[in-house]
Scaffold this motif. Structure first.
Motif: not given
Length: 264
Positions: A141-164, A209-214
Motif C-alpha cells: 500500500i502507498t498513499q498520496g493525493i489527487i494532485n492534478g488533471y491532464p487538463n481542466l476540461k477533463q476535470q470539469a467533464e468527469d473523464r480521462g485521468y486523475f494525476q496522483i 502517476g495517472f489513474a483512469l477515473r471510475s
C-alpha cells in the motif's frame, strides 16, 4: 499532433506489465506458490506479464488491458487466497485500457464511487503488487493525493485521468485507486517516465502517476453480467492507512498473464 505534445505522451509508460522474453531468473525472484509452474523457462521462450486487479463481485475482476494483451493464459490469485487459478478475459477496451476477467475465485467485492465528486487534493491509497520479481507477490500500500488533471476540461467533464502522487511501479497497473473512505474512485494505469523527462529537461521528476477515473469503469461495465456496488464518496470519512488496507486488500488480486502453446 504538435511535436511537444507528442514528446510528452512518449514520457508516459504502462505500469502493469513487466513483459519479458525468457531469460535467466534474477537471484531476487520470489518463490511462486506450489500450484504455479515456473513462469519463464529457456525452453518455452514465453512472455510473462505481472499486474494487479480488483474484485467487483460474482467472480468478476477488473484490470488494465495491457496487463493481459496478446497473452492467452491469465492467472488470478493472491497470497491471501493461497492459490492462482486460470481465468477468462470476457471484455476489453483497448482505448480505455480496461479488461474484465471472470474467475472461479470467491473474492469480496470492492465498492465503487463516482468520480465526479472527487475534489483536488483528496487523500488516496493504492494497493497492488509493484515490482513482484523484486518485492514479492504480497500486496503493498502507498498513499498520496489527487494532485492534478491532464487538463481542466477533463476535470470539469468527469473523464480521462486523475494525476496522483502515490508511489507506483511496474506491477501496480490495473490496481484500484482508493478514496479515504475505502471506495474505488479509479484504476491505476500509467506513470511519467522519470528517465525520459531527465533526458529532455535535465530534471528528475518522481511520483507522477495517472489513474483512469471510475466514470469510465462504470461505463465499460454497462451491458456485462457484472454487477457493481456503487456508493457515494464520503470525503469526511477518513480511514487510516491500516484500516483501508484491512477493508479492501482481500479483494485485490495479482494478475499473471503469459503465452502458452495452444495444445496445452
Amino acid at each position: 499532433m504538435p511535436k511537444r505534445i507528442q514528446q510528452a505522451l512518449m514520457s508516459l509508460v504502462c505500469l502493469g506489465c513487466i513483459t519479458v522474453a525468457a531469460q535467466p531468473q534474477p537471484s531476487v525472484t520470489p518463490t511462486p506458490p506450489p500450484s504455479i509452474a515456473p513462469l519463464v523457462t529457456e525452453s518455452e521462450r514465453q512472455q510473462v506479464s505481472f499486474g494487479t486487479g480488483f474484485s467487483i463481485g460474482n467472480g468478476f475482476v477488473l484490470t488494465a488491458h495491457h496487463v493481459v494483451k496478446n497473452l492467452n493464459k491469465v492467472l488470478v490469485g493472491s497470497v491471501q487466497t493461497g492459490k492462482w487459478v486460470s481465468s477468462d478475459v470476457v471484455k476489453i477496451d483497448a482505448v480505455l485500457d480496461l479488461a474484465l476477467i471472470k474467475t472461479s475465485l470467491e473474492l469480496p467485492p470492492l465498492q465503487l464511487a463516482k468520480s465526479d465528486k472527487v475534489p483536488m487534493g483528496l487523500e488516496i491509497s493504492v494497493i497492488g503488487f509493484p515490482q513482484p520479481r523484486i518485492q514479492g507477490l504480497t500486496p503493498k500500500i502507498t498513499q498520496g493525493i489527487i494532485n492534478g488533471y491532464p487538463n481542466l476540461k477533463q476535470q470539469a467533464e468527469d473523464r480521462g485521468y486523475f494525476q496522483i502522487s502515490a508511489d507506483i511501479s511496474q506491477g501496480n497497473s490495473g490496481g484500484p485507486l482508493i478514496g479515504p473512505d475505502g471506495s474505488v474512485i479509479g484504476m491505476v494505469q500509467r506513470k511519467l517516465s522519470s528517465q525520459r523527462v531527465l533526458e529532455r529537461t535535465q530534471e528528475w521528476t518522481v511520483n507522477v502517476g495517472f489513474a483512469l477515473r471510475s466514470s469510465h469503469i462504470l461505463g465499460f461495465l454497462e451491458g456485462t453480467a457484472a454487477t457493481v456496488q456503487i456508493k457515494p464518496l464520503e470525503t469526511n470519512n477518513l480511514l487510516r492507512p491500516f484500516q483501508i488496507f484491512e477493508k479492501v486488500n482481500t479483494g485485490v488480486v495479482s494478475i499473471i498473464a503469459r503465452t502458452e502453446p495452444a495444445n496445452r
